[in-house]
Design a protein around this motif. Structure first.
Motif, PDB file in Angstrom:
ATOM      1  N   SER A  21      -3.876   0.255  13.407  1.00 54.38           N
ATOM      2  CA  SER A  21      -3.889   0.753  12.035  1.00 54.38           C
ATOM      3  C   SER A  21      -3.182   2.095  11.955  1.00 54.38           C
ATOM      4  O   SER A  21      -3.404   2.983  12.794  1.00 54.38           O
ATOM      5  N   THR A  22      -2.346   2.249  10.947  1.00 52.38           N
ATOM      6  CA  THR A  22      -1.633   3.499  10.737  1.00 52.38           C
ATOM      7  C   THR A  22      -1.162   3.560   9.284  1.00 52.38           C
ATOM      8  O   THR A  22      -0.742   2.542   8.713  1.00 52.38           O
ATOM      9  N   SER A  23      -1.263   4.718   8.680  1.00 56.28           N
ATOM     10  CA  SER A  23      -0.739   4.974   7.328  1.00 56.28           C
ATOM     11  C   SER A  23      -1.169   3.926   6.309  1.00 56.28           C
ATOM     12  O   SER A  23      -0.383   3.484   5.464  1.00 56.28           O
ATOM     13  N   GLY A  24      -2.435   3.506   6.390  1.00 58.03           N
ATOM     14  CA  GLY A  24      -2.971   2.589   5.403  1.00 58.03           C
ATOM     15  C   GLY A  24      -2.605   1.133   5.609  1.00 58.03           C
ATOM     16  O   GLY A  24      -2.872   0.296   4.740  1.00 58.03           O
ATOM     17  N   ASN A  65       0.828  -1.213   0.000  1.00 57.85           N
ATOM     18  CA  ASN A  65       0.000   0.000   0.000  1.00 57.85           C
ATOM     19  C   ASN A  65       0.860   1.260   0.000  1.00 57.85           C
ATOM     20  O   ASN A  65       0.625   2.196   0.773  1.00 57.85           O
ATOM     21  N   ASP A  66       1.857   1.287  -0.872  1.00 61.19           N
ATOM     22  CA  ASP A  66       2.740   2.437  -1.074  1.00 61.19           C
ATOM     23  C   ASP A  66       3.620   2.762   0.128  1.00 61.19           C
ATOM     24  O   ASP A  66       4.189   3.861   0.190  1.00 61.19           O
ATOM     25  N   THR A  67       3.742   1.847   1.060  1.00 62.60           N
ATOM     26  CA  THR A  67       4.664   2.026   2.180  1.00 62.60           C
ATOM     27  C   THR A  67       5.806   1.027   2.041  1.00 62.60           C
ATOM     28  O   THR A  67       5.582  -0.165   1.836  1.00 62.60           O
ATOM     29  N   ARG A  78       9.506   4.739   7.343  1.00 65.56           N
ATOM     30  CA  ARG A  78       8.620   5.905   7.280  1.00 65.56           C
ATOM     31  C   ARG A  78       7.909   6.159   8.606  1.00 65.56           C
ATOM     32  O   ARG A  78       7.671   7.311   8.989  1.00 65.56           O
ATOM     33  N   LEU A  79       7.581   5.101   9.316  1.00 65.41           N
ATOM     34  CA  LEU A  79       6.877   5.212  10.594  1.00 65.41           C
ATOM     35  C   LEU A  79       7.813   5.095  11.787  1.00 65.41           C
ATOM     36  O   LEU A  79       7.360   5.216  12.926  1.00 65.41           O
TER      37      LEU A  79
END
Length: 241
Positions: A156-159, A35-37, A51-52
């Motif tokens: 849940s975080t960032s999709g 999912n783009d992460t 990123r997180l």
């Protein structure tokens, strides 16, 4: 099924390469996107999400030797909890995460939490200090109650959604199954397994068995195949299945 990975640090597809010593933890990650992460599967079985600033581990099964002694009279060397915490400390030292997510079955049963020695509790408290620490409920441990951190059914975080056991929802990171895989003539290795919609993580703890990726319980989630990322050698080894 062909999957495009954003970046793979990989020099060999020979299973013999898996038996070499680990030379550099920070240079052996296998990178892919969900999912783009960008996610990075580590050779230790930990997952790093830069990123997180999030480190994720699954199925620690702390206190398993205690549970086996209590419930079955099976006596195993009672060192697996400290060894698992030591391996977790290595990952935390490497990445210095702001968030640590433990994907359920962190303790082998509700009583195993109480079996931690003072040294083990102190070690865990040191690892938790200054970080957001999230315990996801598992089927072995509904929720830790005597150690620090937040207890959740899912996070849940960032999709992305972190939970113990896979559901029909997309973009999940889960554990539970302890997946393992091998290349021809090789032996079963703990493995991450993923496609473009989900990731199932290997067990991080010692004294944990495993389920081959082609078992029906896992094939259910990957009907078109995917990538198994074998752990335990000089670097993670991606193998299509």
């Amino acid at each position: 099924m062909k999957l495009k990975n954003s970046f793979v640090r990989q020099d060999s597809d020979d299973d013999n390469d898996l038996d070499e010593p680990v030379r550099s933890k920070i240079m052996t990650g296998y990178r892919f996107q969900l999912n783009d992460t960008l996610l990075e599967a580590q050779n230790s079985g930990a997952l790093w999400v830069e990123r997180l600033q999030l480190l994720c581990v699954s199925d620690l099964h702390l206190g398993k030797s205690d549970r086996l002694a209590r419930s079955r009279g099976v006596l195993l060397p009672p060192y697996e909890t400290m060894e698992t915490l030591s391996r977790l400390a290595d990952a935390i030292t490497l990445f210095d995460p702001k968030i640590v997510v433990c994907l359920g079955d962190s303790f082998d049963d509700p009583l195993a939490e109480n079996s931690l020695s003072e040294t083990e509790r102190d070690t865990l408290a040191t690892l938790q200090a200054g970080r957001e620490w999230i315990w996801i409920a598992g089927n072995h441990d509904p929720a830790p109650v005597s150690v620090a951190g937040q207890s959740k059914i899912a996070y849940s975080t960032s999709g992305l959604t972190f939970r113990h056991e896979a559901t029909d929802n997309a973009f999940e990171i889960s554990g539970h199954f302890h997946p393992k895989h091998k290349v021809p003539s090789g032996r079963l290795r703990p493995a991450f397994i993923h496609d473009t919609t989900r990731l199932i993580m290997p067990a991080f703890g010692l004294y944990t068995g495993g389920l081959p990726v082609k078992a029906p319980e896992l094939q259910k989630w990957f009907p078109s195949g995917g990538i198994a990322v074998l752990c335990g050698g000089s670097r993670p080894l991606p193998v299509p299945f």
